[in-house]
Motif scaffolding. Structure first.
Motif, PDB file in Angstrom:
ATOM      1  N   LEU A  29       0.790  -1.235   0.145  1.00 12.24           N
ATOM      2  CA  LEU A  29      -0.010   0.163   0.035  1.00 12.24           C
ATOM      3  C   LEU A  29       0.802   1.456   0.038  1.00 12.24           C
ATOM      4  N   PRO A  30       1.799   1.523   0.711  1.00  9.16           N
ATOM      5  CA  PRO A  30       2.534   2.568   0.800  1.00  9.16           C
ATOM      6  C   PRO A  30       3.111   3.076  -0.565  1.00  9.16           C
ATOM      7  N   GLN A  31       3.341   2.388  -1.372  1.00 10.44           N
ATOM      8  CA  GLN A  31       3.884   2.865  -2.687  1.00 10.44           C
ATOM      9  C   GLN A  31       2.881   3.821  -3.508  1.00 10.44           C
ATOM     10  N   ARG A  32       1.745   3.426  -3.470  1.00  7.78           N
ATOM     11  CA  ARG A  32       0.594   4.093  -4.280  1.00  7.78           C
ATOM     12  C   ARG A  32      -0.896   4.158  -3.209  1.00  7.78           C
ATOM     13  N   PRO A  33      -0.952   4.640  -2.252  1.00 10.44           N
ATOM     14  CA  PRO A  33      -1.875   4.432  -1.166  1.00 10.44           C
ATOM     15  C   PRO A  33      -3.193   4.927  -1.840  1.00 10.44           C
ATOM     16  N   SER A  34      -3.414   5.682  -2.366  1.00 10.25           N
ATOM     17  CA  SER A  34      -4.622   6.188  -3.036  1.00 10.25           C
ATOM     18  C   SER A  34      -5.226   5.367  -4.119  1.00 10.25           C
ATOM     19  N   SER A  35      -4.232   5.103  -4.883  1.00 11.11           N
ATOM     20  CA  SER A  35      -4.684   4.133  -6.029  1.00 11.11           C
ATOM     21  C   SER A  35      -4.670   2.662  -5.908  1.00 11.11           C
ATOM     22  N   THR A  36      -4.387   2.168  -4.640  1.00 10.10           N
ATOM     23  CA  THR A  36      -4.293   0.971  -4.239  1.00 10.10           C
ATOM     24  C   THR A  36      -5.225   0.624  -3.049  1.00 10.10           C
ATOM     25  N   TYR A  37      -5.956   1.679  -2.619  1.00 16.40           N
ATOM     26  CA  TYR A  37      -6.882   1.635  -1.636  1.00 16.40           C
ATOM     27  C   TYR A  37      -7.966   0.528  -1.584  1.00 16.40           C
ATOM     28  N   PRO A  38      -7.711  -0.432  -1.002  1.00 17.55           N
ATOM     29  CA  PRO A  38      -8.875  -1.641  -1.200  1.00 17.55           C
ATOM     30  C   PRO A  38     -10.246  -1.488  -1.226  1.00 17.55           C
ATOM     31  N   PHE A  39     -10.700  -0.565  -0.430  1.00 20.34           N
ATOM     32  CA  PHE A  39     -12.072  -0.292  -0.276  1.00 20.34           C
ATOM     33  C   PHE A  39     -12.690   0.275  -1.656  1.00 20.34           C
ATOM     34  N   ARG A  40     -11.851   1.134  -2.492  1.00 16.35           N
ATOM     35  CA  ARG A  40     -12.203   1.825  -3.644  1.00 16.35           C
ATOM     36  C   ARG A  40     -11.483   1.132  -4.934  1.00 16.35           C
ATOM     37  N   HIS A  41     -10.475   0.554  -4.584  1.00 16.16           N
ATOM     38  CA  HIS A  41      -9.843  -0.071  -5.758  1.00 16.16           C
ATOM     39  C   HIS A  41      -9.349  -1.380  -5.398  1.00 16.16           C
ATOM     40  N   PRO A  42     -10.208  -2.468  -5.257  1.00 11.40           N
ATOM     41  CA  PRO A  42      -9.744  -3.851  -4.804  1.00 11.40           C
ATOM     42  C   PRO A  42      -8.928  -4.455  -5.947  1.00 11.40           C
ATOM     43  N   GLU A  43      -9.145  -4.290  -7.042  1.00 11.85           N
ATOM     44  CA  GLU A  43      -8.460  -4.978  -8.089  1.00 11.85           C
ATOM     45  C   GLU A  43      -7.001  -4.456  -8.034  1.00 11.85           C
ATOM     46  N   ALA A  44      -6.691  -3.263  -7.997  1.00 13.62           N
ATOM     47  CA  ALA A  44      -5.499  -2.474  -7.898  1.00 13.62           C
ATOM     48  C   ALA A  44      -4.736  -3.042  -6.766  1.00 13.62           C
ATOM     49  N   ALA A  45      -5.427  -3.021  -5.606  1.00 16.04           N
ATOM     50  CA  ALA A  45      -4.800  -3.594  -4.555  1.00 16.04           C
ATOM     51  C   ALA A  45      -4.246  -4.928  -4.382  1.00 16.04           C
ATOM     52  N   LEU A  46      -5.233  -5.894  -5.303  1.00 11.78           N
ATOM     53  CA  LEU A  46      -4.719  -7.195  -5.250  1.00 11.78           C
ATOM     54  C   LEU A  46      -3.573  -7.342  -6.236  1.00 11.78           C
ATOM     55  N   ARG A  47      -3.500  -6.612  -7.263  1.00  5.30           N
ATOM     56  CA  ARG A  47      -2.387  -6.661  -8.570  1.00  5.30           C
ATOM     57  C   ARG A  47      -1.225  -6.219  -7.659  1.00  5.30           C
TER      58      ARG A  47
END
Length: 109
Positions: A29-47
């Protein structure tokens, strides 16, 4: 603070109860917290989690079987982000100020 707070916030559990995949997700998460925020961007968080798992395998922290198993596991996030109770308008800044005041003047101030 830190990983412990993230474990509670995203998964509703302690660090000791996190799976390897959940830990990898938090670590990413720390590298890109807003774009990998699991509640808003779950697919990006999983990638991002998968990138961290691959790096863990590459560095020898997990084997290939563990990486495959963790990629297949769908993390169970809390149903919605918990509301953070704060009486301050800017809690991060306020906490920073409080830490510096305590450091400079002590806890009795």
């Amino acid at each position: 603070y830190g990983v412990g707070a993230a474990a509670k916030y995203y998964f509703g559990k302690t660090v000791a109860k996190l799976t390897v995949g959940e830990s990898a997700l938090i670590a990413g998460l720390p590298q890109r917290p807003s774009s990998t925020y699991p509640f808003r961007h779950p697919e990006a968080a999983l990638r991002r989690r998968d990138v961290v798992l691959a790096k863990m395998r590459e560095l020898g922290y997990i084997d290939a079987a563990a990486e495959v198993a963790e990629r297949a596991r769908t993390p169970r996030f809390q149903k919605s982000p918990p509301q953070i109770a704060s009486k301050f308008r800017a809690p991060h800044f306020t906490n920073w100020v409080l830490r510096n005041v305590i450091r400079r003047f002590g806890t009795d101030a």
